[in-house]
Design a protein around this motif. Structure first.
Motif, short mmCIF file in Angstrom:
data_model
loop_
_atom_site.label_atom_id
_atom_site.label_comp_id
_atom_site.label_asym_id
_atom_site.label_seq_id
_atom_site.Cartn_x
_atom_site.Cartn_y
_atom_site.Cartn_z
N PRO A 169 -8.90 -57.20 18.93
CA PRO A 169 -9.46 -56.13 19.45
C PRO A 169 -8.44 -55.28 20.42
N ASP A 170 -8.78 -54.24 20.55
CA ASP A 170 -8.11 -53.18 21.52
C ASP A 170 -7.71 -53.57 22.90
N VAL A 171 -8.86 -54.55 23.49
CA VAL A 171 -8.09 -55.15 24.73
C VAL A 171 -7.19 -55.96 24.70
N ILE A 172 -7.26 -56.66 23.43
CA ILE A 172 -6.46 -58.01 23.73
C ILE A 172 -4.86 -57.18 23.18
N ILE A 173 -4.86 -56.14 22.30
CA ILE A 173 -3.62 -55.34 22.23
C ILE A 173 -3.12 -54.81 23.34
N ASP A 174 -3.90 -54.22 24.31
CA ASP A 174 -3.25 -53.82 25.47
C ASP A 174 -3.02 -54.77 26.40
N GLU A 175 -3.79 -55.77 26.52
CA GLU A 175 -3.09 -56.93 27.16
C GLU A 175 -1.83 -57.34 26.74
N GLY A 176 -1.50 -57.57 25.68
CA GLY A 176 -0.23 -57.93 24.89
C GLY A 176 0.71 -56.93 25.34
N LEU A 177 0.31 -55.68 25.39
CA LEU A 177 1.54 -54.66 25.51
C LEU A 177 1.89 -54.50 27.13
N ASP A 178 0.50 -54.87 27.81
CA ASP A 178 1.12 -54.86 29.29
C ASP A 178 1.89 -56.02 29.66
N ALA A 179 1.82 -57.05 28.95
CA ALA A 179 2.71 -58.21 29.17
C ALA A 179 4.03 -57.70 28.80
N LEU A 180 4.13 -57.17 27.54
CA LEU A 180 5.61 -56.85 27.05
C LEU A 180 6.15 -55.86 28.07
N GLU A 181 5.50 -54.94 28.64
CA GLU A 181 5.72 -54.10 29.70
C GLU A 181 6.45 -54.84 30.78
#
Ligand code: PMP
Length: 426
Positions: free
Chosen positions: A407-419
């Motif tokens: 889901p989008d929220v999980i992708i966003d969470e992953g990208l936040d962690a990558l950032e």
């Protein structure tokens, strides 16, 4: 059980030759999330190395496998065949990325898929030569590692590679290798080392996976197709990493407009179960005598029913479209990071659909890709709650292989962690 205890036992009991990217140990997983034995939760952007385009334990995959387990787990297709193998072959033949009749044979691992594609091409042509590309990865078994275009760590300690396997440079605009350079090298190879009439196959990843998410320029693939047609050489697309919706099409080669003769498939084919195969033009596939191809576990019934579920999921959940959407999200975030001076220097995102990677650059070395840059970011990402892999010849690339069902929220969470992992520590 603690991660550190398991790491100690692992190091005592398992050789270091099989390296593990993270020092934590899996306990359970669901879709794009994974929990370790200490209860720590991670977003999973690795997908078990491109295996989980439909996520961990997709309910439809689990249902199909569970049902199969009430009937039989193994007969060996070579002893007593079963319908799921045939149905899967029919389904794969129908989506083969080439026109005309197709046949499919199933195996277990990606290396078996690439090796057997070459065996079929050799049987069909009566020739032995194989051409592959620098930086390419086709597996670790004898022929597959000979085709793999990277010495360290895949070949260095293992004696002479199998003969009659040749490499030409994979084009890389950023590193000054043009399509013309690659084709010139191929010409030199034909002049100096192997006549085109001795070559059975050219094998190429439409997008290099381990090599750094480098897209094969369509002009190269078109030129290879022409050269293969001119000389009776078979063109093999290694879709082991790029297949099954990862790039927004079922197979990455479809983006180029050319048709391969043989396609090696594995990884995301079966949603987490070991299954691989070769889809090929029917006339080529029948060139091998009975018994010349196969393997005890090849086309396991568990893998076959899982794969049938995966193909349904890709259609029903519109994962081709979703792959493009997710790729857009990821690329936009990466583009944004390039503007920031509180983050590490990075290259533009590259790839197609959701097969997206970027390099960590070294400002102290003329903004060249930084050796182990991707690796270091992956280590920091884990601390921030994200499992992500590096790739590239020097470990310079960060690659995203998030399940397309995330889901989008999980992708966003992953990208936040990558950032967070990209933050410069001063
Ligand atoms: N080809 C490609 C393009 C791959 O990415 C891989 C695995 N990373 C392989 C072949 C080999 O697959 P396996 O590890 O299942 O043998």
């Amino acid at each position: 059980m603690l991660n550190d205890d398991l790491l100690g036992r692992r190091n005592d009991a398992v050789p270091r030759g099989v390296a593990t990217a993270t020092p934590v140990f899996a306990d359970r997983a669901e879709n794009a999330e994974i929990w370790d034995v200490e209860g720590n939760r991670f977003v999973d952007f690795a997908g078990g190395i491109a295996v989980l385009n439909v996520g961990h334990l997709h309910p439809r995959v689990v249902a199909a496998v569970s049902e199969q387990l009430t009937r039989f787990s193994h007969t060996s297709f070579q002893v007593m065949a079963y319908e799921s193998y045939i149905e899967l072959a029919e389904r794969l033949n129908a989506i083969a990325p080439f026109s005309g009749d197709a046949k499919t044979i199933l195996f277990t691992t990606g290396a078996e898929a690439t090796e057997n594609a070459v065996k079929i091409a050799r049987a069909a042509t009566g020739r032995s030569g194989v051409i592959s590309f620098t930086g390419g990865f086709h597996g670790r078994s004898a022929l597959a590692s000979a085709m793999t275009g990277k010495v360290n760590p895949y070949k260095r300690q293992f004696g002479p590679a199998l003969p009659d396997v040749f490499h030409v440079p994979f084009p890389n605009a950023e590193r000054g290798i043009s399509v013309e350079d690659s084709l010139k090298a191929l010409d030199f190879l034909f002049f100096a080392d192997a006549a085109p009439q001795s070559i059975a196959a050219i094998i190429i990843e439409p997008i290099q996976g381990e090599g750094g998410f480098n897209v094969a320029p369509p002009e190269l693939l078109k030129a290879l197709r022409t050269i293969c047609d001119m000389h009776g050489i078979k063109l093999i697309a290694d879709e082991v990493q790029s297949g099954f919706a990862r790039t927004g099409k079922m197979f990455a080669v479809e983006h180029s407009g050319i048709e391969p003769d043989l396609v090696a498939i594995a990884k995301s084919l079966a949603g987490g179960f070991p299954l691989s195969g070769v889809i090929g033009r029917a006339d080529l596939m029948d060139c091998v005598e009975p018994g010349g191809l196969g393997g005890t576990y090849g086309g396991s019934p568990i893998g076959c029913v899982a794969a049938l579920a995966v193909l349904d999921i890709i259609v029903d959940e519109q994962l081709l479209k979703r792959s493009q959407y997710i790729g857009g999200l990821i690329s936009a975030r990466i583009e944004g990071w390039r503007m920031r001076n509180d983050l590490l220097s990075i290259s533009a995102p590259r790839g197609i659909g959701s097969m997206i990677g970027f390099d960590i650059l070294d400002p102290d070395d003329g903004m060249k890709p930084m050796a182990n840059g991707g690796k270091q970011v992956a280590v920091k990402a884990l601390e921030a709650g994200l499992v992500i892999l590096n790739c590239g010849g020097k470990g310079e690339t960060v690659r995203v292989l998030v399940p397309l069902t995330a889901p989008d929220v999980i992708i966003d969470e992953g990208l936040d962690a990558l950032e967070k992992a990209l933050q410069v520590v001063s």
